[in-house]
Design a protein around this motif. Structure first.
Motif, short mmCIF file in Angstrom:
data_model
loop_
_atom_site.label_atom_id
_atom_site.label_comp_id
_atom_site.label_asym_id
_atom_site.label_seq_id
_atom_site.Cartn_x
_atom_site.Cartn_y
_atom_site.Cartn_z
N HIS A 180 1.29 -1.59 0.28
CA HIS A 180 0.02 -0.07 -0.03
C HIS A 180 0.81 1.32 -0.42
CE1 HIS A 180 -3.80 1.72 0.65
NE2 HIS A 180 -3.54 2.27 2.15
N TYR A 181 0.77 2.15 -1.02
CA TYR A 181 1.55 2.96 -1.36
C TYR A 181 1.61 3.62 0.46
CZ TYR A 181 3.89 7.12 -3.08
OH TYR A 181 5.29 7.72 -3.24
N PRO A 182 0.81 4.53 1.08
CA PRO A 182 1.47 5.58 1.52
C PRO A 182 2.23 4.92 3.15
CG PRO A 182 -0.31 6.01 1.78
CD PRO A 182 -0.35 4.64 0.83
N ASN A 183 2.14 2.86 2.77
CA ASN A 183 3.29 2.45 3.66
C ASN A 183 4.35 2.27 3.47
OD1 ASN A 183 0.99 1.71 5.28
ND2 ASN A 183 0.09 -0.09 5.03
N LEU A 184 4.98 2.53 2.15
CA LEU A 184 5.91 2.19 1.42
C LEU A 184 6.70 4.33 1.15
CD1 LEU A 184 7.65 0.27 0.72
CD2 LEU A 184 5.90 -0.85 0.61
N HIS A 185 6.21 5.09 0.89
CA HIS A 185 6.37 6.50 0.33
C HIS A 185 7.52 6.49 1.78
CE1 HIS A 185 6.40 10.21 -0.77
NE2 HIS A 185 6.25 10.74 0.80
N GLU A 186 8.62 7.77 1.89
CA GLU A 186 9.24 7.46 2.51
C GLU A 186 9.56 6.57 4.08
OE1 GLU A 186 8.56 10.97 4.47
OE2 GLU A 186 10.83 11.99 3.50
N ALA A 187 10.27 5.62 3.61
CA ALA A 187 10.36 4.60 4.17
C ALA A 187 11.29 3.47 3.57
CB ALA A 187 9.00 3.26 4.36
N ILE A 188 11.96 2.73 4.87
CA ILE A 188 12.50 2.20 4.36
C ILE A 188 11.80 0.69 5.70
CG2 ILE A 188 14.56 0.32 4.87
CD1 ILE A 188 15.30 2.65 2.98
N VAL A 189 11.14 -0.54 5.01
CA VAL A 189 10.32 -1.58 5.91
C VAL A 189 11.44 -2.69 6.10
CG1 VAL A 189 8.40 -2.30 6.37
CG2 VAL A 189 8.16 -0.08 5.11
N PRO A 190 11.53 -2.95 7.23
CA PRO A 190 12.60 -3.72 7.27
C PRO A 190 11.20 -5.10 7.77
CG PRO A 190 13.43 -2.34 9.21
CD PRO A 190 12.06 -2.06 8.26
N TYR A 191 11.64 -6.60 7.20
CA TYR A 191 10.75 -7.16 7.49
C TYR A 191 11.20 -8.78 7.63
CZ TYR A 191 10.97 -8.85 2.62
OH TYR A 191 11.57 -8.80 0.93
N LYS A 192 10.84 -10.04 8.00
CA LYS A 192 10.94 -11.25 8.12
C LYS A 192 12.83 -11.21 8.64
CE LYS A 192 8.26 -13.01 4.88
NZ LYS A 192 8.15 -14.01 3.31
N VAL A 193 12.46 -9.77 9.44
CA VAL A 193 14.53 -9.92 9.93
C VAL A 193 15.02 -11.05 10.49
CG1 VAL A 193 15.61 -8.39 11.55
CG2 VAL A 193 13.21 -7.31 10.59
N THR A 194 14.76 -11.61 11.00
CA THR A 194 16.06 -13.02 11.05
C THR A 194 15.45 -13.82 10.28
OG1 THR A 194 15.09 -12.99 13.08
CG2 THR A 194 16.76 -11.92 12.70
N ASN A 195 14.57 -14.37 9.51
CA ASN A 195 14.05 -15.73 9.10
C ASN A 195 13.55 -16.02 7.76
OD1 ASN A 195 11.81 -13.54 9.69
ND2 ASN A 195 10.59 -15.20 10.62
N HIS A 196 13.46 -14.92 6.60
CA HIS A 196 13.57 -14.84 6.04
C HIS A 196 13.95 -15.83 5.07
CE1 HIS A 196 12.83 -13.78 1.38
NE2 HIS A 196 12.33 -12.50 1.76
N ARG A 197 12.58 -16.77 4.34
CA ARG A 197 13.10 -17.97 3.42
C ARG A 197 14.49 -17.94 2.20
NH1 ARG A 197 6.99 -19.50 2.91
NH2 ARG A 197 6.65 -18.25 1.57
N HIS A 198 14.39 -17.04 1.93
CA HIS A 198 15.85 -16.54 0.94
C HIS A 198 16.85 -16.71 1.65
CE1 HIS A 198 13.76 -14.16 -2.32
NE2 HIS A 198 13.72 -15.47 -2.15
N TYR A 199 17.00 -16.86 2.90
CA TYR A 199 18.11 -17.38 3.39
C TYR A 199 18.93 -18.05 3.37
CZ TYR A 199 21.06 -18.31 7.83
OH TYR A 199 22.31 -19.11 8.67
#
Lengths: 333, 333, 333, 333
Positions: free
Chosen positions: A186-205
């Motif tokens: 959703h645009y307002p959740n990304l605007h002027e943002a850096i959003v960490p997610y799945k900080v220690t457990n992303h599957r690409h790891y």
């Protein structure tokens, strides 16, 4: 012209395959599927392709790929496994853009939390590491977008056996989250943002651990992904701590040597996402202070991180020059 | 302290009311509703308010507003009409942020395509035009975000009877589309984009016609909205064609005069959204060439275009200074 | 009302001081300097302040601060040292927003490559670590923007003596680079970009080493800064490797305890720059996997990272509640 | 392969010519100039071209273009006129990307406020209007970026003699302001912004008047430019008021007919900048309500608005298919 099919043509990696293959001198898309858009012209779903594609979406039945030499599966993990074995069984080569064939079966099942009912051996399609195996493969598992940028940033030092610990801090454009609107996109959740997610457990790891582990035993790997306000691109900082002091000159020499035959990896003095946008390049810059090396890598997540690398794999599988159809400059700025 | 209630506190205009009212010296929020978040602390829904609000969301039943002096209805059109008459009937004043009471009943029903089952007379809450009526009203219809910026840009010349035709070309931040993810608000669809929509048939048009028509008969009005890549702000260019030649100096004098007692309208040499961000100001700049005047206006769509103006209306309705709680500088840059 | 002066009022930190001090109940700006704008009204330089500030810029001579209780120096490093000793010598307290008094003299001279001709002892103004010393100080060195977010992210674990190594990967909005246009701040160079710079040798590093070193001996610290496409905000990932395994619950408890009396540090489940924008908060979230902890912190670089923290320091130095004038919600979204 | 020269290769239009010509099957860049970068490899100035261009920048002397069939002048207005006549006099065809040859001499001198000391007759290089003249020209004046999108949006209705008044409200990406950092291009001044500038007196206006005037006498034309937060793209709303009522179907038919042989104009149901990004397309959508038509057009300002159109003109001048080297899909999203 080889005949190409695409399973899953309505998403971003699907449309990127169509964009790139349109200019491929030796390949031609003859079938592209979408359940949702079945029976409709491709350009209705992708108006930017108006004038470039007169195909009509078909359903993803195997018979619709009759005559295809190779098929790209560009559907979510868990979905790809429904098509891949059938395609292989009728003698069609496959490049799978999902995660379904990138990991060992048990690792996959743990990481993705589902049972793999159609496991096959596949080659991990990072050509800079596995070009020869890709050339012989019928099934290539196209790497994840994050692992592509991360592994390429660390591989030369891992090959040299020099890494004690590597911390990957990656920032991705939001197309990596797909074409379907969510709270995350959703645009307002990304605007002027850096959003960490799945900080220690992303599957690409797990892909990073697998590939770096093949190059050097016992490397400690950490990975934190985040999104930045942009559509395309992944910028990774690999914070690498070495087992012994190595001079910056020596580190650079190691990278230059490792990638000397790799057209799509460019050593630069610094990296910018705008210097790779729309292209299949991975740009890499190396910085250092004493026992610490920081390596920055930049890719376009939809090209080298997905559809471009898939075509690079196709080229190698079919005996073409790996650059065919991918040999054009990035879109700057 | 007057007691304030909010119907619909989980969306952007609801959270903006909470942000602004926290610092209001004479008002206090005592009840805020959300069906979805009922029973949960407000800051769980709005983590940016952690430490500022220890209310818990309640359901939108009338009894939950017992003791309130005034209630803001911050729910979609069609929804507000379910609450407004009940609140009025128990003697609670209402500022409705939806479209339900902005237009004549028949115009509303045509524009919004639904039957209005709970129509009441209301004052159109643009204080710069209707301050005295607002002061006496029990029900104020808070203007739409686009109409606020458009009407303020054209009102002085309309009042002077000088306009032949006005073309409003407006660009809004995407919070205007609400907090719910849709294809329209999907980040990649907005990035590096200007997206016209409802190009000739946006419903806010009727408010402009109504209010400009009250000031001058027979003005030809056109309106085209679009979104730009940002969260907040509406920039409007009013392309105004005059009935007779007027000098730029005279036009500026007309604007200065018209707005001389309006604290929240500032005449500037040019406008920037960053000069009004987070504040209740409408900045206006006037440019001219011969028989054509271009007026640019800038507002924050969530403040002067919604919740700030609603509080300005509340202040006037309750006999406060209209600036109470709104008298702070914008957030630049 | 205490009387406040500002040396350097035309840049971003200067205008932010003006924005914030306008609403301060116990302080009043009486003098603000700019060589370039001397003799001109402040709002001509900062049109967003039109209506809020009727001061005229003066030159930065000491006599222009006659009667001031406290002065903020908001000029570049190397410049501040020209004013600070003179102000102190006439009995005016100073909060210096430059780097001139943050480090030991020898460290400063090495880091900034210039001789410090006017060194004085100062308190490092991170109130969460040095509140009591700030209360007694005449000269407070306001921390750098990056160090504020980084140190606060690691301090509790350092205090507990648990850190082996910490890698700070920070992303800043571009206002940190100042108001003067450069190639670095040229829009197309930032759009859809993450730009690492001074990858292993940013001067703010020394503040982190100094402050974390005071809390725990021998911590290995690394720092890589970059800018993201936004005006405000710094998001830091602190990748922390521990000396021993600690459970996530225990880590969280350590943070809650450390910050229990710190109004401007909020523990959250995740951090978003939009949850702190325009405010003096530092939001912190803690994530963990085995011997690795990732701590994300979010600040507004112009508020908690500069002018807001400077006012917080002023409040403490003058015996006010540290929240005076800073006690308002962030601007979300 | 024809031999191509570029005067001014260090800016955005220069680098875009290099990007596009790299893939041109019938043309080859043999000389590119930059005073600043003379003697240095092109990729040092444009790292995104690393691997694609082994030319070295030369000085802009005529002898450096010996053997060239055609030269692009990609320097500012006032500069181009220093090279164009000399090039023509030695028999080299020229496409001038500056404004120096777009207007009648007297109009130019008025609009640009300087004396034209080297005037020559040129063809206005909008191929959709002047393809036949371009084919015979030695000197083609490449249109301005705004006029390209504006004129194409209005031309069909002008040709039909139907326009009473047209108001162009255009929004451009910031690359249109060039590669040199200024206050205008400073990131924080563009972020979350729409910035109107030269609101009623932009110099591109004269090109619109000239070209629309050739199609229909007496059309009233207005133009207001602004920048939006993005690097590439121009979105124009043409608000057109007709002399008589025309149905939407009829208007669409007029556009389809007018552009039926124009490969680079695509009629769409709506326009998106991301559907033309990086490509030479001008997408157009038509909306209508009674006597008012709104036409939206979208181009990439650096391609159809500059370097792509220049190559399209080159193709026509040299007898190639106008699509040569430009026949590839846009970069979406």
């Amino acid at each position: 012209m080889v005949k190409v099919g695409i399973v899953g043509g309505s998403g971003y990696t699907g449309s990127e395959l169509l964009r790139l293959l349109y200019k491929h001198p030796k390949a031609e898309v003859v079938a592209v599927t979408s359940r949702k858009w079945e029976g409709k012209p491709v350009w209705e779903c992708h108006p930017f392709l108006k004038g470039f594609c007169d195909l009509t979406f078909v359903s993803p039945e195997i018979k619709n790929f009759d005559g295809c030499d190779i098929v790209f599966t560009a559907v979510p993990h868990g979905e790809a496994m429904k098509y891949v074995p059938q395609l292989l069984d009728v003698g069609i080569k496959v490049v799978d853009l999902s995660a379904d064939y990138r990991l060992q079966k048990d690792v996959y099942e743990k990481a993705y939390g589902l049972e793999h009912e159609a496991y096959r051996e596949a080659v991990y399609g990072l050509p800079e590491l596995h070009r020869d195996e890709v050339a012989k493969a019928d099934l290539v598992a196209n790497p994840g977008c994050y692992p592509t940028g991360c592994i390429l940033a660390a591989a030369p030092l891992a090959k040299a056996g020099l890494i004690e610990r590597v911390v990957f801090d990656s920032k991705s454009g939001i197309t990596g989250a797909g074409i379907k609107p969510t709270e995350f996109t959703h645009y307002p959740n990304l605007h002027e943002a850096i959003v960490p997610y799945k900080v220690t457990n992303h599957r690409h790891y797990y892909e990073m651990v697998q590939e770096i582990g093949e190059l050097q035993d016992g490397v400690k790997v950490s990975f934190t992904p985040q999104v930045f306000p942009g559509s395309r691109g992944i910028l990774t900082n690999a914070h690498i701590f070495l087992k012994e002091n190595v001079s910056l000159e020596e580190v650079r020499r190691i990278y230059e040597e490792f990638y000397k035959d790799c057209y799509f990896v460019r050593m630069q003095n610094m990296v910018r996402l705008s210097w790779v946008r729309g292209s299949n390049f991975c740009d890499i810059a190396v910085f250092a202070g004493e026992d610490r090396v920081v390596v920055s890598s930049a890719i376009d997540n939809l090209v080298k991180g997905a559809s471009g690398q898939a075509i690079q794999n196709m080229n190698i599988m079919l005996g073409f020059d790996e650059k065919e159809g991918l040999d054009f400059p990035p879109l700057f700025p």
